[in-house]
Scaffold this motif. Structure first.
Motif, PDB file in Angstrom:
ATOM      1  N   LYS A  48       0.837  -1.211   0.000  1.00 58.53           N
ATOM      2  CA  LYS A  48       0.000   0.000   0.000  1.00 58.53           C
ATOM      3  C   LYS A  48       0.874   1.263   0.000  1.00 58.53           C
ATOM      4  O   LYS A  48       0.606   2.214  -0.748  1.00 58.53           O
ATOM      5  CB  LYS A  48      -0.905  -0.007   1.234  1.00 58.53           C
ATOM      6  CG  LYS A  48      -1.747   1.215   1.379  1.00 58.53           C
ATOM      7  CD  LYS A  48      -3.203   0.895   1.343  1.00 58.53           C
ATOM      8  CE  LYS A  48      -4.024   2.147   1.506  1.00 58.53           C
ATOM      9  NZ  LYS A  48      -5.433   1.880   1.482  1.00 58.53           N
ATOM     10  N   SER A  51       2.348   1.786  -3.464  1.00 54.47           N
ATOM     11  CA  SER A  51       1.411   2.283  -4.481  1.00 54.47           C
ATOM     12  C   SER A  51       1.097   3.760  -4.241  1.00 54.47           C
ATOM     13  O   SER A  51       0.969   4.543  -5.186  1.00 54.47           O
ATOM     14  CB  SER A  51       0.141   1.427  -4.524  1.00 54.47           C
ATOM     15  OG  SER A  51      -0.725   1.784  -3.485  1.00 54.47           O
ATOM     16  N   GLU A  54       4.148   5.745  -5.444  1.00 51.67           N
ATOM     17  CA  GLU A  54       4.197   5.795  -6.907  1.00 51.67           C
ATOM     18  C   GLU A  54       3.199   6.826  -7.429  1.00 51.67           C
ATOM     19  O   GLU A  54       3.510   7.611  -8.327  1.00 51.67           O
ATOM     20  CB  GLU A  54       3.902   4.399  -7.488  1.00 51.67           C
ATOM     21  CG  GLU A  54       5.082   3.467  -7.301  1.00 51.67           C
ATOM     22  CD  GLU A  54       4.790   2.005  -7.640  1.00 51.67           C
ATOM     23  OE1 GLU A  54       5.742   1.208  -7.650  1.00 51.67           O
ATOM     24  OE2 GLU A  54       3.607   1.655  -7.857  1.00 51.67           O
ATOM     25  N   ARG A  55       2.008   6.843  -6.815  1.00 52.98           N
ATOM     26  CA  ARG A  55       1.004   7.830  -7.230  1.00 52.98           C
ATOM     27  C   ARG A  55       1.487   9.252  -6.897  1.00 52.98           C
ATOM     28  O   ARG A  55       1.318  10.179  -7.692  1.00 52.98           O
ATOM     29  CB  ARG A  55      -0.320   7.545  -6.517  1.00 52.98           C
ATOM     30  CG  ARG A  55      -1.484   8.270  -7.160  1.00 52.98           C
ATOM     31  CD  ARG A  55      -2.685   8.398  -6.237  1.00 52.98           C
ATOM     32  NE  ARG A  55      -3.219   7.112  -5.823  1.00 52.98           N
ATOM     33  CZ  ARG A  55      -4.174   6.979  -4.886  1.00 52.98           C
ATOM     34  NH1 ARG A  55      -4.665   8.041  -4.278  1.00 52.98           N
ATOM     35  NH2 ARG A  55      -4.616   5.798  -4.532  1.00 52.98           N
TER      36      ARG A  55
END
Ligand SMILES: CC(C)(COP(=O)(O)OP(=O)(O)OC[C@H]1O[C@@H](n2cnc3c(N)ncnc32)[C@H](O)[C@@H]1OP(=O)(O)O)[C@@H](O)C(=O)NCCC(=O)NCCS
Length: 172
Positions: A48, A51, A54-55
């Motif tokens: 989590k 991610s 990365e966002r």
């Protein structure tokens, strides 16, 4: 690590997110007490956090907004995340947010992050209005918003599918 510092406060640097932030942030966001008032209230695992980082890297590249990585200058330690992100629950808005590892609460750091983020919002990013949402019982976060000049708008369940208190700050 060479970091891009986006904004600085008296004691902190707000830095562009990088993939190397995943490891120190997993150490902070895997703590249930810290995550009690974030999203659904569950701690975050490596997948989590990765991610989200990365966002954040993509959002920063596209807009200059992100939850920046907060580095304590004296120790060079990653101590949290905070900044501005575009959201669209109730039209296009810019949300201020912050979260710190538990060892760093109670030192005035979140207020420094909030003030520096708002200044960047008005200045480099050219925004005129910011919003913030907190769980009603998150007294510390509500106090940070009040110290930063945010005004309570009222309770709503439009944001993130949970009942929360909406605050706004309009450029003075
Ligand atoms: C909420 C959080 C960001 C506050 O960070 P912080 O660096 O401790 O905040 P500051 O020191 O700048 O200010 C906190 C203020 O709230 C007050 N406060 C904190 N907890 C409180 C409580 N339980 N009851 C009453 N006041 C409280 C502090 O006394 C301080 O106010 P003061 O300066 O008038 O004394 C931090 O606890 C955190 O990261 N929590 C977990 C993640 C989170 O909830 N993020 C916010 C999501 S909306």
């Amino acid at each position: 690590m060479n970091r891009e510092v986006v904004a600085s406060t008296a004691r902190l640097d707000l830095c562009a997110p990088v993939i190397g932030d995943v490891e120190p942030l997993v150490a902070l966001w895997s703590d249930p007490e810290t995550m009690k008032y974030i999203g659904g209230g569950e701690p975050w695992d490596d997948v989590k956090v990765r991610s989200r980082i990365e966002r954040a890297i993509d959002t920063f590249a596209d807009t200059g907004c992100a939850f920046y990585t907060i580095v304590e200058r004296a120790s060079r330690a990653v101590i949290g995340q905070g900044g501005l992100v575009p959201i669209e629950f109730n039209g296009k808005e810019i949300e201020l947010g912050y979260r710190l590892g538990r060892a760093h609460w109670g030192k005035g750091y979140a207020t420094e992050v909030a003030r520096a983020s708002a200044a960047r919002g008005w200045g480099a990013l050219g925004f005129g209005r910011l919003v913030a949402v907190t769980y009603p019982e998150n007294v510390g976060s509500r106090r940070v918003l009040e110290k930063t000049g945010f005004v309570e708008v009222g309770e709503t369940d439009v944001y993130y599918g949970v009942r929360c208190v909406l605050y706004e700050l309009v450029k003075g």
